[in-house]
Design an enzyme around this catalytic site. Structure first.
Site, PDB file in Angstrom:
ATOM      1  N   GLU A 438       1.051  -1.140   0.019  1.00  0.00           N
ATOM      2  CA  GLU A 438       0.128  -0.146   0.053  1.00  0.00           C
ATOM      3  C   GLU A 438       0.879   1.352   0.189  1.00  0.00           C
ATOM      4  OE1 GLU A 438      -3.135   2.312   3.118  1.00  0.00           O
ATOM      5  OE2 GLU A 438      -2.251   0.438   3.512  1.00  0.00           O
ATOM      6  N   ASP A 517      -1.064  -0.949   5.792  1.00  0.00           N
ATOM      7  CA  ASP A 517      -1.123  -0.444   7.105  1.00  0.00           C
ATOM      8  C   ASP A 517      -1.954  -1.149   8.252  1.00  0.00           C
ATOM      9  OD1 ASP A 517       0.488   1.450   6.124  1.00  0.00           O
ATOM     10  OD2 ASP A 517      -0.960   3.117   6.050  1.00  0.00           O
ATOM     11  N   ASP A 519      -4.333  -0.502  10.028  1.00  0.00           N
ATOM     12  CA  ASP A 519      -5.540   0.383  10.330  1.00  0.00           C
ATOM     13  C   ASP A 519      -6.401   0.165   9.683  1.00  0.00           C
ATOM     14  OD1 ASP A 519      -4.909   1.486   8.022  1.00  0.00           O
ATOM     15  OD2 ASP A 519      -4.097   3.192   8.719  1.00  0.00           O
ATOM     16  N   ASP A 521      -8.179   1.699   7.134  1.00  0.00           N
ATOM     17  CA  ASP A 521      -7.867   1.670   5.406  1.00  0.00           C
ATOM     18  C   ASP A 521      -7.238   0.509   4.952  1.00  0.00           C
ATOM     19  OD1 ASP A 521      -9.337   4.334   5.494  1.00  0.00           O
ATOM     20  OD2 ASP A 521      -7.637   5.204   5.541  1.00  0.00           O
TER      21      ASP A 521
END
Length: 657
Positions: A438, A517, A519, A521
């Site tokens: 990402e 990541d 998280d 997202d």
């Protein structure tokens, strides 16, 4: 319902055939149940329930009760005939003891007892006994309660009468051996999914699941009852419930051809993917097989014949200047196929692909007849299907042109690969892996931190296309998607296969690793990429090639001690170990990694990319129907079920404050 081969009175010890002993099960448990972790643990429940399902398929059992007891043991009780308890002719001991202590001993191997058996794919209740620290069998038969107990597969005493009863059936209770299994805690949802599936596959049977373990608040879950009067009709509606239907009818058949019971339920929706779930003797054949081949042949031939015979539809196809392919008939199709075979032959990588050649013709005949009748009797719905097929063919041809156009126009590095790809030097696919990373920032760190010999890096900019909501040709117009497809070496529409069939014969990497990541997202991007593979390249997942990297959430430091923590629990464990009870906790430093880009190349290698220290999660399709339902719910247009799912599972997600 399977044909009843003998009556209750004739089911005795003479029907129990012995194939081999039980000695190796405890020494090599993974050979018999797959593994000794969560999957193998729950396999014990399935094996035990299979015996009761066999009785149901033979017509003798209507109710199965499954209980997760407070001590995490499992009880399975049915109202079948009860395992025979008279003396076995060859073994000279009670047939109950033979069934419980000898692997592959049971009525399912005697063709006079069961015409078909779901448990044939497994290893039997004796394997459950061998892998349990304790087990107790009770048989309710002839007005008496017969009982025998075991420790690690060995009987503690001969079968004895312990009481009288008006019940009939079998009751099994077992305690998984904690010296064998890495976990002995049963997950309610895993058991519930399989019980729901069995209820759909065996119309009319009632399965009750009870969990006697209190939750954190001290409350008990209400017992759940699984019952499907209409069998696969209800199953296909359940699987398709998050999609918009082309029309509300279920195309359904239940018949027997060439001695093979066949049940099929079909619905059409407005989506663009094909969702077929097939079963043999209640076993989920995730790799398909001859029954799926027969279904596809019948569907293609029958719909094509109907379209050719209808002047309006044939004129529409001619005007569009398209050629209809078999895959076009399956776009937007959801189907469940269930057949019963006396002696199934399984093959394939996971032994879940049916190989019986006689099944193809039987299923083809049954589906062809039923579908022809439906189309003749429902011209309005037939027209909607044909319109959908023409649209699918048009999109397929557009997708082919889009692929060819992208391959011609895109700037490529050597070998026809995307310019963004930082390839590895090794050319042996089995030794290579690629990280789908990402963002350009994290991609830069990954390129510097990797082992260039066997690790390739493909940076992805932003969220990729949600392929659940678009037609096929739109997918191949998306640069990020084409970069992934070209980098890993997947091809479409080659070697005589359909335009939508992914070919992974020339896969360039053994491991395809999604690295995002830690998280919300990042989890969203994980889901988008998994959806791409699940819908367009399921062969990659089935071959065991797709993984998700696990970057750390924290780096915890106390004085000179530093540890990477991948979960909140690990962070708390670090604090408990080094800090709690001490008065110098201002010396505790916790770094929260909100993105891969926050780690330097050395940290990224050490925590997430080094094969010696990293944690990879392999993506698999254990339950195709459940996976399909989750993907369509998470990525589809229906918002409310997605909201409920997120609220229910929020405690398991890594959500930033």
């Amino acid at each position: 319902m399977a044909e009843i081969q003998n009556n209750e009175a004739n089911y005795s010890a003479s029907n129990i055939q012995v194939l081999e002993g039980l000695e190796a099960v405890r020494k090599r448990p993974a050979m018999y149940i797959g593994d000794i972790s969560e999957k193998g643990l729950h396999h014990l429940v399935n094996e035990t329930v299979d015996n009761s399902i066999d009785e149901a398929m033979a017509g003798y059992c209507t109710h199965i009760e499954v209980t997760i007891n407070e001590d995490n043991s499992i009880t399975v009780q049915d109202n079948g005939r009860g395992i025979p308890v008279d003396e076995h002719e060859k073994m000279h001991k009670s047939a109950l003891e033979v069934v419980m202590t000898v692997l592959h001993a049971g009525g399912k191997f005697d063709k006079g007892s069961y015409k078909v058996s779901g448990g044939l794919h497994g290893v039997g209740v004796s394997c459950v006994n061998a892998l349990s620290s304790h087990m107790m069998s009770q048989v309710f038969r002839d007005g008496k309660i017969y009982q025998q107990e075991y420790e690690k597969g060995k009987p503690l005493y001969p079968v004895k009468v312990v009481g009288e009863t008006e019940l009939r059936g079998t009751r099994q209770q077992f305690w998984p051996d904690s010296t064998i299994f890495t976990t002995t805690e049963y997950k309610y949802d895993i058991i519930a999914k399989r019980m729901r599936e069995l209820a759909y596959l065996n119309a009319g049977i009632t399965i009750t699941l009870t969990d006697l373990r209190p939750n954190d608040e001290g409350n008990l879950r209400q017992p759940e009852v699984f019952h499907a009067k209409d069998g696969l009709k209800e199953f296909v509606r359940y699987v398709d419930r998050h999609r918009s239907h082309l029309f509300d009818d279920v195309i359904y058949l239940k018949t027997e051809k060439q001695g093979i019971p066949i049940e099929v339920a079909v619905m059409y929706n407005t989506d663009y993917s094909e969702n077929i779930h097939s079963y043999v003797n209640n076993i989920n054949t995730i790799e398909g097989g001859t029954h799926l081949t027969g279904f596809r042949i019948a569907l293609t031939r029958t719909l094509k014949a109907y379209a050719d015979a209808d002047p309006q539809i044939s004129k529409q196809i001619e005007k569009a200047k398209i050629e209809i392919a078999g895959e076009d008939f399956r776009e937007g199709l959801t189907a469940v196929i269930s057949i019963k075979v006396a002696e199934p032959q399984f093959e394939g990588q996971t032994k879940t692909k049916l190989g019986n050649s006689e099944v193809t013709g039987a299923v083809q005949q049954a589906v062809g007849e039923a579908l022809s009748n439906y189309l003749e009797e429902h011209p309005k719905e037939a027209k909607l299907i044909c319109d959908k097929v023409v649209l699918a063919a048009t999109a397929r041809i557009a997708a082919r042109k889009a692929r060819e156009s992208v391959q011609r126009k895109n700037p490529m590095s050597g070998g026809g690969l995307p310019g963004k790809l930082a390839d590895c030097s090794n050319r042996d696919p089995k030794a290579c892996e690629i990280f789908l990373v990402e963002g350009d920032s994290a991609g830069g760190s990954a390129k510097q931190g990797r082992d260039r010999h066997f690790q390739a890096i493909l940076p992805l900019r932003g969220k990729i296309l949600n392929v659940e909501k678009v037609q096929w040709h739109r997918v191949f117009e998306a640069e990020s998607v084409m970069n992934i497809i070209q980098s890993i070496g997947v091809r479409f529409g080659v070697d005589g296969e359909g335009d939508r069939e992914a070919n992974i014969d020339k896969l360039r990497y053994d491991k395809i690793i999604i690295m995002t990541d830690a998280d919300v997202d990042g989890s969203h991007i994980d889901t988008l990429i998994m959806t791409l593979f699940y819908r367009f390249m399921p062969q990659v997942i089935q071959g065991g090639h797709l993984y998700i990297a696990t970057p750390p959430l924290y780096k915890c430091t106390y004085k000179k001690v530093s540890e990477y923590c991948y979960t909140e629990q690990q962070r708390q464990a670090f604090i408990d170990k080094y800090v709690d009870g001490r008065d110098d906790d201002k010396q505790l430093h916790t770094q929260r990694y909100k993105g891969l880009g926050e780690m330097n190349p050395e940290q990224l290698w050490e925590t997430t990319m080094d094969p010696q220290t990293r944690l990879l999660k392999q993506v698999s399709i254990e339950n195709a129907a459940e996976a399909d339902e989750i993907f369509s719910m998470l990525m589809g247009d229906d918002v409310e079920p997605r909201r409920e799912f997120i609220e229910k599972n929020a405690t398991y997600a890594n959500i930033d404050a």
